[in-house]
Design a protein around this motif. Sequence first.
Motif, PDB file in Angstrom:
ATOM      1  N   ALA A 110      12.404   7.734 114.407  1.00 21.87           N
ATOM      2  CA  ALA A 110      12.859   9.042 115.186  1.00 21.87           C
ATOM      3  C   ALA A 110      13.406  10.010 114.279  1.00 21.87           C
ATOM      4  CB  ALA A 110      13.581   9.033 116.068  1.00 21.87           C
ATOM      5  N   TYR A 111      13.705   9.983 113.333  1.00 20.39           N
ATOM      6  CA  TYR A 111      14.103  10.591 112.227  1.00 20.39           C
ATOM      7  C   TYR A 111      13.292  11.166 111.106  1.00 20.39           C
ATOM      8  CZ  TYR A 111      17.133  12.666 108.542  1.00 20.39           C
ATOM      9  OH  TYR A 111      17.589  13.412 107.488  1.00 20.39           O
ATOM     10  N   ILE A 112      12.753  10.390 110.896  1.00 18.01           N
ATOM     11  CA  ILE A 112      11.378  10.978 109.982  1.00 18.01           C
ATOM     12  C   ILE A 112      10.260  11.897 110.744  1.00 18.01           C
ATOM     13  CG2 ILE A 112       9.402  10.276 108.338  1.00 18.01           C
ATOM     14  CD1 ILE A 112      11.493   6.937 108.595  1.00 18.01           C
ATOM     15  N   GLN A 113      10.386  11.499 111.821  1.00 18.62           N
ATOM     16  CA  GLN A 113       9.360  12.329 113.210  1.00 18.62           C
ATOM     17  C   GLN A 113      10.076  13.347 113.250  1.00 18.62           C
ATOM     18  OE1 GLN A 113       6.332   9.589 115.450  1.00 18.62           O
ATOM     19  NE2 GLN A 113       7.509   7.877 114.727  1.00 18.62           N
ATOM     20  N   GLY A 114      10.943  13.561 113.187  1.00 18.27           N
ATOM     21  CA  GLY A 114      11.615  14.530 113.530  1.00 18.27           C
ATOM     22  C   GLY A 114      12.222  14.621 114.863  1.00 18.27           C
ATOM     23  N   HIS A 115      12.482  13.814 115.606  1.00 19.97           N
ATOM     24  CA  HIS A 115      13.250  14.350 116.449  1.00 19.97           C
ATOM     25  C   HIS A 115      14.807  14.675 116.671  1.00 19.97           C
ATOM     26  CE1 HIS A 115      15.470  12.089 120.233  1.00 19.97           C
ATOM     27  NE2 HIS A 115      14.020  12.634 120.790  1.00 19.97           N
ATOM     28  N   LYS A 116      14.280  15.651 117.098  1.00 19.86           N
ATOM     29  CA  LYS A 116      16.109  17.082 117.629  1.00 19.86           C
ATOM     30  C   LYS A 116      16.892  16.318 116.819  1.00 19.86           C
ATOM     31  CE  LYS A 116      17.132  21.288 118.877  1.00 19.86           C
ATOM     32  NZ  LYS A 116      17.704  22.356 118.700  1.00 19.86           N
ATOM     33  N   ARG A 117      17.398  15.689 118.178  1.00 14.26           N
ATOM     34  CA  ARG A 117      18.678  14.976 118.453  1.00 14.26           C
ATOM     35  C   ARG A 117      19.221  13.430 117.597  1.00 14.26           C
ATOM     36  NH1 ARG A 117      23.451  15.711 119.451  1.00 14.26           N
ATOM     37  NH2 ARG A 117      24.989  14.159 121.481  1.00 14.26           N
ATOM     38  N   THR A 118      18.140  13.477 117.483  1.00  9.70           N
ATOM     39  CA  THR A 118      18.335  11.856 116.619  1.00  9.70           C
ATOM     40  C   THR A 118      19.110  12.958 115.248  1.00  9.70           C
ATOM     41  OG1 THR A 118      16.707  10.419 117.945  1.00  9.70           O
ATOM     42  CG2 THR A 118      17.470  10.147 115.612  1.00  9.70           C
ATOM     43  N   LYS A 119      18.037  13.250 114.688  1.00 11.81           N
ATOM     44  CA  LYS A 119      18.627  14.229 113.235  1.00 11.81           C
ATOM     45  C   LYS A 119      19.526  14.938 113.192  1.00 11.81           C
ATOM     46  CE  LYS A 119      15.593  16.579 110.530  1.00 11.81           C
ATOM     47  NZ  LYS A 119      15.370  15.156 109.722  1.00 11.81           N
ATOM     48  N   GLU A 120      20.433  15.549 114.292  1.00 10.81           N
ATOM     49  CA  GLU A 120      21.380  16.216 114.607  1.00 10.81           C
ATOM     50  C   GLU A 120      22.372  14.716 113.988  1.00 10.81           C
ATOM     51  OE1 GLU A 120      21.572  17.425 118.596  1.00 10.81           O
ATOM     52  OE2 GLU A 120      20.695  19.852 117.547  1.00 10.81           O
ATOM     53  N   TYR A 142      29.227  10.483 105.260  1.00 14.50           N
ATOM     54  CA  TYR A 142      29.730   9.200 104.692  1.00 14.50           C
ATOM     55  C   TYR A 142      28.984  10.104 103.220  1.00 14.50           C
ATOM     56  CZ  TYR A 142      29.581   7.268 108.820  1.00 14.50           C
ATOM     57  OH  TYR A 142      30.694   6.049 109.835  1.00 14.50           O
ATOM     58  N   ASP A 143      28.654  11.109 103.001  1.00 16.58           N
ATOM     59  CA  ASP A 143      27.703  11.388 101.639  1.00 16.58           C
ATOM     60  C   ASP A 143      26.623   9.868 101.496  1.00 16.58           C
ATOM     61  OD1 ASP A 143      27.308  12.425  99.739  1.00 16.58           O
ATOM     62  OD2 ASP A 143      28.841  11.911  98.224  1.00 16.58           O
ATOM     63  N   ILE A 144      25.949   9.634 102.443  1.00 13.23           N
ATOM     64  CA  ILE A 144      25.134   8.968 102.096  1.00 13.23           C
ATOM     65  C   ILE A 144      23.428   8.921 102.228  1.00 13.23           C
ATOM     66  CG2 ILE A 144      26.383   6.892 102.148  1.00 13.23           C
ATOM     67  CD1 ILE A 144      24.948   6.132 105.264  1.00 13.23           C
ATOM     68  N   LYS A 145      22.488   8.408 101.536  1.00 15.89           N
ATOM     69  CA  LYS A 145      21.425   8.657 101.892  1.00 15.89           C
ATOM     70  C   LYS A 145      20.309   8.067 102.998  1.00 15.89           C
ATOM     71  CE  LYS A 145      19.928   9.368  96.564  1.00 15.89           C
ATOM     72  NZ  LYS A 145      19.834   8.322  95.359  1.00 15.89           N
ATOM     73  N   VAL A 146      19.232   8.565 102.666  1.00 10.49           N
ATOM     74  CA  VAL A 146      18.662   7.993 104.538  1.00 10.49           C
ATOM     75  C   VAL A 146      18.458   5.816 104.218  1.00 10.49           C
ATOM     76  CG1 VAL A 146      16.764   7.475 105.524  1.00 10.49           C
ATOM     77  CG2 VAL A 146      17.641   9.900 104.775  1.00 10.49           C
ATOM     78  N   SER A 147      18.303   5.812 102.796  1.00  8.64           N
ATOM     79  CA  SER A 147      17.278   4.595 102.317  1.00  8.64           C
ATOM     80  C   SER A 147      18.715   3.483 102.439  1.00  8.64           C
ATOM     81  CB  SER A 147      17.248   4.388 100.803  1.00  8.64           C
ATOM     82  OG  SER A 147      18.229   4.972 100.144  1.00  8.64           O
ATOM     83  N   GLN A 148      20.363   4.151 102.633  1.00  8.30           N
ATOM     84  CA  GLN A 148      21.206   3.097 103.206  1.00  8.30           C
ATOM     85  C   GLN A 148      21.194   2.841 104.489  1.00  8.30           C
ATOM     86  OE1 GLN A 148      23.631   6.231  99.752  1.00  8.30           O
ATOM     87  NE2 GLN A 148      25.014   4.403  99.828  1.00  8.30           N
TER      88      GLN A 148
END
Length: 581
Positions: free
Chosen positions: A401-411, A420-426
Amino acid sequence: MAERIVVDPITRIEGHLRIELETENDKITDAWSETTQYRGIEDICRGRDPRDVWAFVGRICGVCTAVHSIASVHAVEDAIGSRPPEQAQLIRDMVLSSQELHDHVVHFYHLHALDWVNVVAAAEADPKKTVEFAQSIGSKWKLNSEEKFTQVKNTLQEILDSGQLSVFTNGYWEHPDYRLPPEANLMAVSHYLDALQFQRSIIRINTVFGGKNPHPNFLVGGMACSIDTEKSETVNQVQIDKIRQWIEEIHEFVNDCYLPDALAIMGVYKDYFDIGAAAPNFLAVGMAGTAYVGHDLQQPVSLGDDGVRPGVILDGDYSKVHPLDPDLIKEYISSAWFSYEEGNDVGLHPSVGETTADYTGPEPPYEWLAHADDGRYTFSKAPRYDGRPTQVGPISRVLSAYIQGHKRTKELVDSALKKYDIKVSQLNSTAGRTLARAVESVTAAEKLRDEIFPKFIDNLRGGDFDVFDKTHWEPSSWPEEADGFAIVEVARGCLSHWVTVKDKKVANYQAVVPTTWLAGGRDPEGNRGPYEESLAGGHPLVDPKQPLEVLRTIHSFDPCMACGVHLLDPEGNEIFQVMTE
């Protein structure tokens, strides 16, 4: 030289899971996930009336009861050509939503939280400072009061003084890696108790529409409940008003209590965003509760189009979601106690899958299973997507959902990444899987409150009370031979049921469940399953007699072994005798 360690059983899960490990210098170097239970419910389905199968597969598990039944009726409907009315589908959506939210809350507070929360240390907390701590993490939960925390502390102290820890017996309370301050521990224990009450309310939605829980009732072609707002013996206005209240309670709890708790606890254990990674491949057909029927993956039968399409994330590339091709799913048994007619190193698509038990392991009690001569050590098959070990579950859905741009999930995700100062891969980690469930609980609760239930009510106001399609109920209307398929996003991940109907009976039945995707062992290429990969290659384990770190990572997947194996062996003899919490 590697040291062998056995953790058996892994507790605070559903079913029977044994983990065998090799360790060196406080690190795990290799791991084996061993499902030591077999039931064969798929074989029980053969020869049955397909309209009855939902009742059998619903007994695969006492926790995931509704989800298997819903996947089954969808698959059978696909085979016979039935299309349930919209109101019936909305009821199924509500049942799936309530089941999922119930599962996530129970998992976090009652199965997983004790891996992070030191219950004994909570007795040292100051209730007033606990209120301040709850406020500092953004928790707006209505029961965060000095009076409530004092009551919980006093009750906990009485339990400790009695020497009888009840459900908290055998915890690793002296383990050096419990890190929360006393006030955080007290808050979490209080919320643990609040969640017990909460789960009683939420699951009543299933009882209204299904008659009971566990194992609510379903119906091929619709739902086994009638609706009349004026009659006491049907789903009526009184029950609908109660459902509205329960849905509001769900939304309040996950937003005001669950999400802040998860964010705060994972923040203290931030290093677990770098621990517990499994193969960086993820499969999801949509967000929580999404259901597709048949191989046409263009439009779900569940409510709404949120823009999140079925897909897979492959090889650690978090910039793209590839379209899902169900034909690329195969199950392998090279490490499992099953046999295939074509040989045990081939992979079978679920539509032609086989479930034939073939136990070749040692006679119990046993000390070590992993290095059997034939390489088999589990009753769980090993699903692969295009040959890859693949994760399913909340983390897969949230990432997709995040990669596909779902608004609430991205928020929600972007806020956590910044915090947390982390990357998506973490997020491919122990902490990431834990956090994903909390994020998903918020989006699922919002959809239930703001979309699914209002649509159901709007239809009622328009006079739509139809919950059953009778046009394909009679077997005379069915084709002589047909295949059906349904794939549904449920609490633990992507669940698919596959049925072949011949001469009005079930000729073959297969269920590929989330825990099978995750708990399966090695494939013919030697690739580990996700449980195994998450532990192998340097995962910490400071004290083999208190394998708390192992529990943290395995619990982050929320295992449900009864689903994964479709007789319990006597307990074996370990190098270390381990009592898990």
